[in-house]
Scaffold this motif. Structure first.
Motif, PDB file in Angstrom:
ATOM      1  N   GLN A 127       0.952  -1.264   0.080  1.00 41.31           N
ATOM      2  CA  GLN A 127      -0.106  -0.022  -0.046  1.00 41.31           C
ATOM      3  C   GLN A 127       0.853   1.346   0.040  1.00 41.31           C
ATOM      4  O   GLN A 127       1.787   1.290   0.763  1.00 41.31           O
ATOM      5  CB  GLN A 127      -1.011   0.006   1.156  1.00 41.31           C
ATOM      6  N   VAL A 128       0.476   2.147  -0.929  1.00 40.37           N
ATOM      7  CA  VAL A 128       1.172   3.631  -1.134  1.00 40.37           C
ATOM      8  C   VAL A 128       0.255   4.687  -1.090  1.00 40.37           C
ATOM      9  O   VAL A 128      -1.037   4.394  -1.307  1.00 40.37           O
ATOM     10  CB  VAL A 128       2.347   3.580  -2.125  1.00 40.37           C
ATOM     11  N   ASN A 129       0.692   5.770  -0.817  1.00 44.96           N
ATOM     12  CA  ASN A 129      -0.401   6.883  -0.904  1.00 44.96           C
ATOM     13  C   ASN A 129       0.339   8.105  -1.746  1.00 44.96           C
ATOM     14  O   ASN A 129       1.291   8.485  -1.243  1.00 44.96           O
ATOM     15  CB  ASN A 129      -0.689   7.534   0.595  1.00 44.96           C
ATOM     16  N   LEU A 130      -0.315   8.708  -2.895  1.00 41.89           N
ATOM     17  CA  LEU A 130       0.605   9.686  -3.514  1.00 41.89           C
ATOM     18  C   LEU A 130      -0.607  10.865  -3.612  1.00 41.89           C
ATOM     19  O   LEU A 130      -1.713  10.461  -4.259  1.00 41.89           O
ATOM     20  CB  LEU A 130       0.788   9.137  -4.968  1.00 41.89           C
ATOM     21  N   ASN A 131      -0.111  11.967  -3.220  1.00 36.92           N
ATOM     22  CA  ASN A 131      -0.945  13.235  -3.262  1.00 36.92           C
ATOM     23  C   ASN A 131      -2.231  12.758  -2.559  1.00 36.92           C
ATOM     24  O   ASN A 131      -3.399  13.474  -3.152  1.00 36.92           O
ATOM     25  CB  ASN A 131      -1.085  13.441  -4.626  1.00 36.92           C
ATOM     26  N   GLY A 132      -2.411  12.282  -1.627  1.00 33.20           N
ATOM     27  CA  GLY A 132      -3.434  11.777  -0.748  1.00 33.20           C
ATOM     28  C   GLY A 132      -4.302  11.009  -1.136  1.00 33.20           C
ATOM     29  O   GLY A 132      -5.675  10.811  -0.577  1.00 33.20           O
ATOM     30  N   LYS A 133      -3.975  10.248  -2.243  1.00 29.00           N
ATOM     31  CA  LYS A 133      -4.878   9.156  -2.893  1.00 29.00           C
ATOM     32  C   LYS A 133      -4.237   7.688  -2.444  1.00 29.00           C
ATOM     33  O   LYS A 133      -3.130   7.635  -2.834  1.00 29.00           O
ATOM     34  CB  LYS A 133      -5.080   9.129  -4.306  1.00 29.00           C
ATOM     35  N   GLY A 134      -5.021   7.074  -1.965  1.00 25.80           N
ATOM     36  CA  GLY A 134      -4.548   5.645  -1.788  1.00 25.80           C
ATOM     37  C   GLY A 134      -4.356   4.685  -3.062  1.00 25.80           C
ATOM     38  O   GLY A 134      -5.113   4.853  -3.874  1.00 25.80           O
ATOM     39  N   SER A 135      -3.299   3.863  -3.129  1.00 26.81           N
ATOM     40  CA  SER A 135      -3.000   3.063  -4.162  1.00 26.81           C
ATOM     41  C   SER A 135      -2.152   2.046  -3.835  1.00 26.81           C
ATOM     42  O   SER A 135      -2.000   1.457  -2.673  1.00 26.81           O
ATOM     43  CB  SER A 135      -2.599   3.883  -5.108  1.00 26.81           C
ATOM     44  N   ASN A 136      -1.472   1.358  -4.724  1.00 25.40           N
ATOM     45  CA  ASN A 136      -0.354   0.305  -4.289  1.00 25.40           C
ATOM     46  C   ASN A 136       0.868   0.337  -5.306  1.00 25.40           C
ATOM     47  O   ASN A 136       0.868   1.273  -6.049  1.00 25.40           O
ATOM     48  CB  ASN A 136      -0.932  -1.149  -4.610  1.00 25.40           C
ATOM     49  N   LEU A 137       1.746  -0.092  -4.728  1.00 28.41           N
ATOM     50  CA  LEU A 137       3.153   0.221  -5.514  1.00 28.41           C
ATOM     51  C   LEU A 137       3.069  -0.275  -6.911  1.00 28.41           C
ATOM     52  O   LEU A 137       3.752   0.421  -7.700  1.00 28.41           O
ATOM     53  CB  LEU A 137       4.220  -0.580  -4.935  1.00 28.41           C
ATOM     54  N   HIS A 138       2.403  -1.210  -7.438  1.00 28.14           N
ATOM     55  CA  HIS A 138       2.432  -1.602  -8.898  1.00 28.14           C
ATOM     56  C   HIS A 138       1.489  -0.494  -9.488  1.00 28.14           C
ATOM     57  O   HIS A 138       1.972  -0.390 -10.602  1.00 28.14           O
ATOM     58  CB  HIS A 138       1.661  -3.208  -8.797  1.00 28.14           C
ATOM     59  N   SER A 139       0.526  -0.137  -9.005  1.00 31.05           N
ATOM     60  CA  SER A 139      -0.369   0.916  -9.616  1.00 31.05           C
ATOM     61  C   SER A 139       0.544   2.162  -9.936  1.00 31.05           C
ATOM     62  O   SER A 139       0.289   3.065 -10.832  1.00 31.05           O
ATOM     63  CB  SER A 139      -1.587   1.144  -9.024  1.00 31.05           C
ATOM     64  N   LEU A 140       1.298   2.537  -8.791  1.00 29.56           N
ATOM     65  CA  LEU A 140       2.301   3.763  -8.923  1.00 29.56           C
ATOM     66  C   LEU A 140       3.119   3.645 -10.174  1.00 29.56           C
ATOM     67  O   LEU A 140       3.385   4.707 -10.803  1.00 29.56           O
ATOM     68  CB  LEU A 140       2.869   3.835  -7.370  1.00 29.56           C
ATOM     69  N   TRP A 141       3.671   2.338 -10.428  1.00 28.89           N
ATOM     70  CA  TRP A 141       4.556   2.232 -11.453  1.00 28.89           C
ATOM     71  C   TRP A 141       3.834   2.121 -12.744  1.00 28.89           C
ATOM     72  O   TRP A 141       4.432   2.714 -13.712  1.00 28.89           O
ATOM     73  CB  TRP A 141       5.304   1.021 -11.175  1.00 28.89           C
ATOM     74  N   ASP A 142       2.535   1.569 -12.665  1.00 28.10           N
ATOM     75  CA  ASP A 142       1.986   1.634 -14.118  1.00 28.10           C
ATOM     76  C   ASP A 142       1.534   3.018 -14.537  1.00 28.10           C
ATOM     77  O   ASP A 142       1.811   3.290 -15.602  1.00 28.10           O
ATOM     78  CB  ASP A 142       0.533   0.786 -13.770  1.00 28.10           C
ATOM     79  N   SER A 143       1.054   3.777 -13.652  1.00 25.96           N
ATOM     80  CA  SER A 143       0.588   5.188 -14.022  1.00 25.96           C
ATOM     81  C   SER A 143       0.579   6.189 -13.280  1.00 25.96           C
ATOM     82  O   SER A 143       0.649   7.493 -13.800  1.00 25.96           O
ATOM     83  CB  SER A 143      -0.922   5.025 -14.532  1.00 25.96           C
TER      84      SER A 143
END
Length: 279
Positions: A172-188
């Motif tokens: 689990q990660v959070n970018l700019n206040g939005k929850g996501s995951n590491l895979h999705s972070l790298w995808d887009s």
């Protein structure tokens, strides 16, 4: 090799965790490498380096498509879950290969034993169909769509990563206040955070040095080597962030790496298509 520390090792307050999990429920599932933008960029970069003969062959195969261009078909394999659920299910394992637990060394019998259900063997199989002039046009068109997509996939490092966390999907990660995951972070996530449109991205990526020797124009394609190189990125210290909240330092460090992988993916896709269609 010591496993990088993942955000799961850090205690997150219950309320924050609940918020993050609710946000994650809105995130699309895995098997999306680079997202729509990234796949279009790989395809457009590949088109730059195709021979005239290869371009003519592709144009003939794509005649009648709603968007008869390489970028236009680049995300087709991810959209199968909506348009052709049966084929989407059968091809779901063709998007990735998990080799990080084995020091990024691909062994077919271990990592892809069931008839080629991984991205390495899918690239080889679909390229062979594409190159076979005796195959029906429909089969070759479908193979072209798969090849364009899967060569992009294999250059996304987490598509060759750890099985234990599903290529970062469980991190689990959070970018700019939005929850996501590491895979999705790298995808887009990292690409979208730059706020650039497709034309600007292409200008930026075309300015990069190739960074690898031009891919050999030979069959079968070197998909195992590409997966191993991507995996080596996935296990680099720091790629798994120490904290769930992703800050600008992470983007500044890792987005250039993603850009190089997009550039490489375009070059390798061009060489694969030239070998399959240009002879």
């Amino acid at each position: 090799m010591t496993r990088p520390i993942t955000p799961r090792a850090h205690a997150i307050p219950a309320r924050a965790l609940l918020t993050l999990l609710l946000a994650l429920a809105l995130v699309p599932g895995n098997a999306l490498a680079w997202g729509r933008l990234g796949h279009r960029l790989v395809a457009a970069l590949a088109w730059d380096e195709l021979t005239p003969q290869t371009r003519r062959a592709i144009d003939a195969l794509l005649a009648g498509e709603s968007d008869p261009t390489l970028p236009g078909i680049a995300s087709w394999a991810d959209e199968l879950r909506e348009h052709d659920p049966d084929l989407g299910k059968r091809s779901s394992k063709w998007h990735y290969v998990n080799i990080a637990e084995d020091d990024c060394v691909y062994v077919q019998a271990r990592h892809c034993p069931n008839g080629g259900d991984c991205v390495v063997e899918a690239i080889r199989t679909q390229t062979a169909i594409l190159a076979d002039r005796d195959q029906p046009r429909t089969a070759r068109l479908q193979a072209l769509k798969f090849v364009v997509h899967f060569v992009g996939d294999v250059h996304q490092p987490l598509h060759a990563g750890y099985a234990s966390d599903k290529g970062g999907n469980d991190v689990q990660v959070n970018l700019n206040g939005k929850g996501s995951n590491l895979h999705s972070l790298w995808d887009s996530g990292m690409l979208n955070a730059a706020g650039l449109d497709e034309a600007v991205w292409l200008q930026r990526l075309r300015a990069l040095p190739l960074a690898v020797p031009m891919a050999r124009e030979a069959l079968p394609p070197a998909s195992a080597e590409w997966a191993e190189a991507s995996c080596q990125i996935a296990i680099r210290p720091g790629l798994y962030p120490a904290k769930a909240v992703i800050g600008p330092d992470y983007l500044q460090t890792w987005r250039p790496v993603a850009e190089v992988q997009l550039r490489r993916g375009g070059a390798q896709l061009a060489a694969t298509l030239n070998a399959a269609l240009g002879g």
